[in-house]
Write a protein that holds these residues in place. Structure first.
Motif, PDB file in Angstrom:
ATOM      1  N   PHE A 252       0.823  -1.207   0.000  1.00 16.70           N
ATOM      2  CA  PHE A 252       0.000   0.000   0.000  1.00 16.70           C
ATOM      3  C   PHE A 252       0.855   1.254   0.000  1.00 16.70           C
ATOM      4  O   PHE A 252       0.524   2.255  -0.662  1.00 16.70           O
TER       5      PHE A 252
ATOM      6  N   MET B 298       2.024   1.943  -3.367  1.00 13.63           N
ATOM      7  CA  MET B 298       0.907   2.521  -4.127  1.00 13.63           C
ATOM      8  C   MET B 298       0.801   4.016  -3.836  1.00 13.63           C
ATOM      9  O   MET B 298       0.546   4.832  -4.735  1.00 13.63           O
ATOM     10  N   LEU B 299       1.016   4.373  -2.563  1.00 12.72           N
ATOM     11  CA  LEU B 299       0.998   5.789  -2.197  1.00 12.72           C
ATOM     12  C   LEU B 299       2.123   6.549  -2.907  1.00 12.72           C
ATOM     13  O   LEU B 299       1.914   7.666  -3.410  1.00 12.72           O
TER      14      LEU B 299
ATOM     15  N   ALA C 278       1.205   7.301  -6.411  1.00 11.68           N
ATOM     16  CA  ALA C 278       0.272   8.424  -6.506  1.00 11.68           C
ATOM     17  C   ALA C 278       0.979   9.746  -6.257  1.00 11.68           C
ATOM     18  O   ALA C 278       0.689  10.759  -6.921  1.00 11.68           O
TER      19      ALA C 278
ATOM     20  N   ILE D  43      -4.578   5.232   2.871  1.00 10.95           N
ATOM     21  CA  ILE D  43      -3.842   5.388   1.609  1.00 10.95           C
ATOM     22  C   ILE D  43      -4.787   5.323   0.422  1.00 10.95           C
ATOM     23  O   ILE D  43      -4.636   6.065  -0.553  1.00 10.95           O
ATOM     24  N   VAL D  44      -5.765   4.430   0.480  1.00  9.98           N
ATOM     25  CA  VAL D  44      -6.760   4.357  -0.595  1.00  9.98           C
ATOM     26  C   VAL D  44      -7.472   5.700  -0.741  1.00  9.98           C
ATOM     27  O   VAL D  44      -7.656   6.217  -1.858  1.00  9.98           O
TER      28      VAL D  44
ATOM     29  N   ASN E 195      -5.057   8.319  -2.234  1.00 13.73           N
ATOM     30  CA  ASN E 195      -4.859   8.082  -3.668  1.00 13.73           C
ATOM     31  C   ASN E 195      -6.057   8.544  -4.489  1.00 13.73           C
ATOM     32  O   ASN E 195      -5.898   9.090  -5.591  1.00 13.73           O
ATOM     33  N   LEU E 196      -7.249   8.326  -3.969  1.00 13.23           N
ATOM     34  CA  LEU E 196      -8.440   8.775  -4.699  1.00 13.23           C
ATOM     35  C   LEU E 196      -8.477  10.297  -4.788  1.00 13.23           C
ATOM     36  O   LEU E 196      -8.848  10.865  -5.845  1.00 13.23           O
TER      37      LEU E 196
ATOM     38  N   LEU F  53      -3.700   3.534 -11.381  1.00 15.51           N
ATOM     39  CA  LEU F  53      -4.210   3.919 -10.056  1.00 15.51           C
ATOM     40  C   LEU F  53      -5.737   3.970 -10.043  1.00 15.51           C
ATOM     41  O   LEU F  53      -6.369   3.623  -9.040  1.00 15.51           O
TER      42      LEU F  53
ATOM     43  N   THR G  47      -6.515   1.310  -7.192  1.00 11.20           N
ATOM     44  CA  THR G  47      -6.895   1.919  -5.913  1.00 11.20           C
ATOM     45  C   THR G  47      -8.303   1.523  -5.478  1.00 11.20           C
ATOM     46  O   THR G  47      -8.495   1.069  -4.350  1.00 11.20           O
TER      47      THR G  47
ATOM     48  N   GLY H 178      -9.071  -0.853  -2.318  1.00  7.17           N
ATOM     49  CA  GLY H 178      -9.979  -0.305  -1.306  1.00  7.17           C
ATOM     50  C   GLY H 178     -11.185  -1.184  -1.092  1.00  7.17           C
ATOM     51  O   GLY H 178     -11.615  -1.422   0.049  1.00  7.17           O
TER      52      GLY H 178
ATOM     53  N   GLN I  94      -5.288  -9.980  -6.248  1.00  7.00           N
ATOM     54  CA  GLN I  94      -4.606  -8.687  -6.320  1.00  7.00           C
ATOM     55  C   GLN I  94      -3.404  -8.740  -7.262  1.00  7.00           C
ATOM     56  O   GLN I  94      -3.160  -7.800  -8.018  1.00  7.00           O
TER      57      GLN I  94
END
Length: 630
Positions: free
Chosen positions: A421, A424-425, A428, A504-505, A508-509, A541, A545, A549, A578
């Motif tokens: 995660f 992923m951040l 973004a 984080i989700v 990211n959004l 993303l 994301t 989420g 995933q």
């Protein structure tokens, strides 16, 4: 005068509060009954004698025609028991509870002891004090301490020990066996109801409307003693003989004893929590789990379960209850979905890393594209290692391999899932940085990598270490049901994963919304290559994301609605796929890098002969500088 009566008052001279009035009866009739304890008396006289040392109360007897004092009643209570009974806060101290159980154990071990109704009532009122809801935390501490002592002790030492909770139930069973032969009486405290009944033939009773008991005949001149505990689930742990603690006590605990041989008895328990599933009919086996005590199903079978009740049939008498599943659904197909999905996920991640290795040398010409692929690689590596540890944890869950091994697996699963995660951040943040930056140049490649690895692995490491440091000393780091994953009850350690992941989700959004707004408002980018790379990041993303989420939102749903099979199935599917989504939306759909073509060429799907191969090679060679720079 054959009979006269006089009253005398004895009083301390200097303190009028200390006085006692005595009634003296004088008679010329000879005593019919006479002994050293109750003195002399005429027919029908009732005599009161004091208790022995270390007891309070009195003893009474009546002079009978046989010239003996009969109908004796012992109303004496141990001074220590009476003092503990008078202590209103005794249940809030584990030490006080342990002292009370030690006293009850000593009483039950007294040879030849006989327990009358009054003494039994005092004992049950004492027990009432230590099994209430206010004592629940103390019992959790006592049971946890015993579990830790047992874990550190040797096997031979375990056999000689009995947990405090098991010792309490054992002392009550022994004491109730020593009840005098007074027939047909009831004792009711706030949390306990005792009933003693003589019967012949069959016997049926409703115990406080929470448990029904049916004992078929024939029985002659028998008596039965039942003790219905309303809150013994505060005391006894839900361990069964398989050492499976994924269950809870979901009904009253009933102790049943009789002087008659019993091979068939039926109980109908009211269910406390109707959301629980998979009932088990159990009795408390004092010798189970190497003498520690635990619930056993031997000799008991499950009957019908209707109208929020569970019926059990057993072939012996002791202490009974029902265990039911909390959030663990006994559905084999969930395991199949999970393992197949994890296998697909791991294969997809390996494929993703192979493709990244093939193109790695070609992507360093463009810093934006290079850092995007750094994020993708670390996301894939983190999830792959987490999946490997998931397989390890599944293999050791429920096995007798030690608490430390399970905690180790849980730590690494927690760390690498969080790393996924956090990378992923970083992806973004990279998108946001290149979208809103004003001047050319900016951070160097080394600085970006340093920030990326510090956030991507440093953040998860800090969270994982703090979590285990806070919860492990209290033995509430991993779950108690044999599953190697973060604890939910009572420590809520799982929030150390859920909160950062969902945060984080959400971040990211928000970043996606900001970036899409900037792109739609202005098409100006640093250069066309950066624009193409950023659009690839936006697309991945935008898909990954919400997918991640949704996955862990469903994970929270499995905790809030454990009985909902649909949520469990959806979580198993999303969680296990995933890796497949990372491969598809992070690598294969990046047309600027011919992800599909590379994948199919590597797997042999594309033709490797003739014009198609030469055309592809030519295209790759001619477009080398432009395409691979992305």
């Amino acid at each position: 005068v054959n009979e006269a009566e006089h009253q005398l008052t004895c009083q301390e001279i200097n303190n009028l509060k200390f006085q006692q009035t005595l009634t003296l009866r004088f008679s010329t009739e000879p005593f019919l009954c006479e002994d050293q304890e109750f003195g002399g008396g005429r027919l029908g006289d009732e005599s009161v004698a004091p208790c022995t040392t270390l007891q309070v109360g009195n003893k009474t007897a009546t002079c009978l025609e046989n010239r003996l004092w009969g109908n004796r009643r012992d109303n004496c209570v141990l001074v220590r028991l009476q003092e503990l009974l008078d202590e209103s806060l005794v249940g809030e101290s584990p030490a006080n509870i342990r002292a009370i159980i030690d006293i009850l154990t000593q009483v039950s071990n007294t040879s030849g002891i006989r327990i009358n109704v009054t003494l039994m009532e005092d004992i049950l009122e004492t027990v009432d004090v230590v099994i209430g809801d206010e004592s629940r935390e103390s019992w959790l501490i006592l049971n946890a301490e015993f579990a830790e002592e047992n874990r550190l002790s040797t096997r031979s030492e375990n056999i000689q020990n009995r947990s405090v909770s098991s010792a309490l139930l054992a002392s009550i069973e022994t004491i109730s066996n020593a009840l005098t032969d007074d027939p047909d009486f009831n004792i009711a405290t706030q949390l306990i109801i005792l009933n003693r009944t003589s019967f012949s033939g069959s016997f049926s009773a409703s115990l406080n409307s929470t448990v029904e008991l049916d004992l078929p005949g024939p029985h002659q001149n028998s008596f039965i003693t039942t003790i219905n505990f309303n809150s013994l689930d505060n005391v006894l742990p839900p361990n069964n003989t398989n050492n499976d603690t994924s269950l809870v006590i979901n009904g009253n605990v009933v102790l049943v004893q009789s002087n008659s041989s019993v091979t068939n008895v039926t109980f109908t328990f009211d269910i406390d929590n109707t959301t629980l599933t998979s009932p088990l009919c159990v009795f408390w086996d004092f010798n189970a789990l190497q003498g520690r005590g635990g619930w056993d199903t031997t000799g008991c079978t499950l009957g019908i379960s209707v109208n929020q009740t569970v019926t059990c049939n057993c072939d012996h008498l002791t202490s009974f209850s029902i265990l039911m599943s909390t959030s663990e659904l006994d559905l084999d197909f969930l395991s199949y979905i999970t393992y197949i999905g994890v296998g697909i996920s791991m294969a997809s991640l390996v494929t993703c890393l192979i493709i990244e290795a093939i193109i790695w040398k070609k992507i360093k010409n463009n810093r934006t594209s290079y850092f995007r692929h750094v994020c993708i690689v670390n996301i894939a590596v983190s999830l792959l290692i987490a999946d490997i540890w998931f397989i390890v944890s599944a293999a050791i869950s429920g096995e007798e391999i030690g608490h430390d091994a399970c905690a180790t697996a849980t730590f690494f699963i927690h760390f690498f899932y969080l790393s996924m995660f956090f990378w992923m951040l970083m992806s973004a943040l990279l998108l946001l940085y290149y979208t809103v930056r004003v001047f050319e140049g900016g951070l160097s490649e080394g600085s970006m990598l340093a920030i990326g690895f510090s956030v991507g692995y440093g953040g998860p490491l800090i969270i994982a270490v703090i979590t285990i440091a806070v919860t492990a000393p209290s033995d509430v780091y991993v779950r108690e049901n044999g599953v190697c994953w973060l604890n939910w009850e009572p420590s809520k350690a799982l929030l150390a994963f859920v909160i950062p992941a969902l945060a984080i989700v959400l971040i990211n959004l928000v970043i996606l919304v900001v970036v899409m707004y900037k792109i739609l408002r202005s098409g100006n980018m640093a250069n066309n290559s950066d624009k193409n790379t950023l659009l690839v990041i936006v697309r991945s993303l935008a898909v990954l994301t919400p997918f991640f989420g949704t996955t862990w939102g469903l994970g929270v749903g499995t905790l809030t609605s454990p009985e909902n099979v649909g949520i469990h199935v959806a979580f198993a599917v999303f969680n296990s796929l995933q890796g497949f989504f990372i491969l598809v939306f992070g690598t294969l759909l990046d047309r600027k890098h011919f992800g599909w073509q590379l994948f199919f060429q590597w797997t042999g799907v594309l033709p490797s002969l003739g014009q198609e191969k030469r055309s592809l090679q030519c295209e790759l060679r001619v477009s080398n500088k432009h395409i691979w720079s992305q």
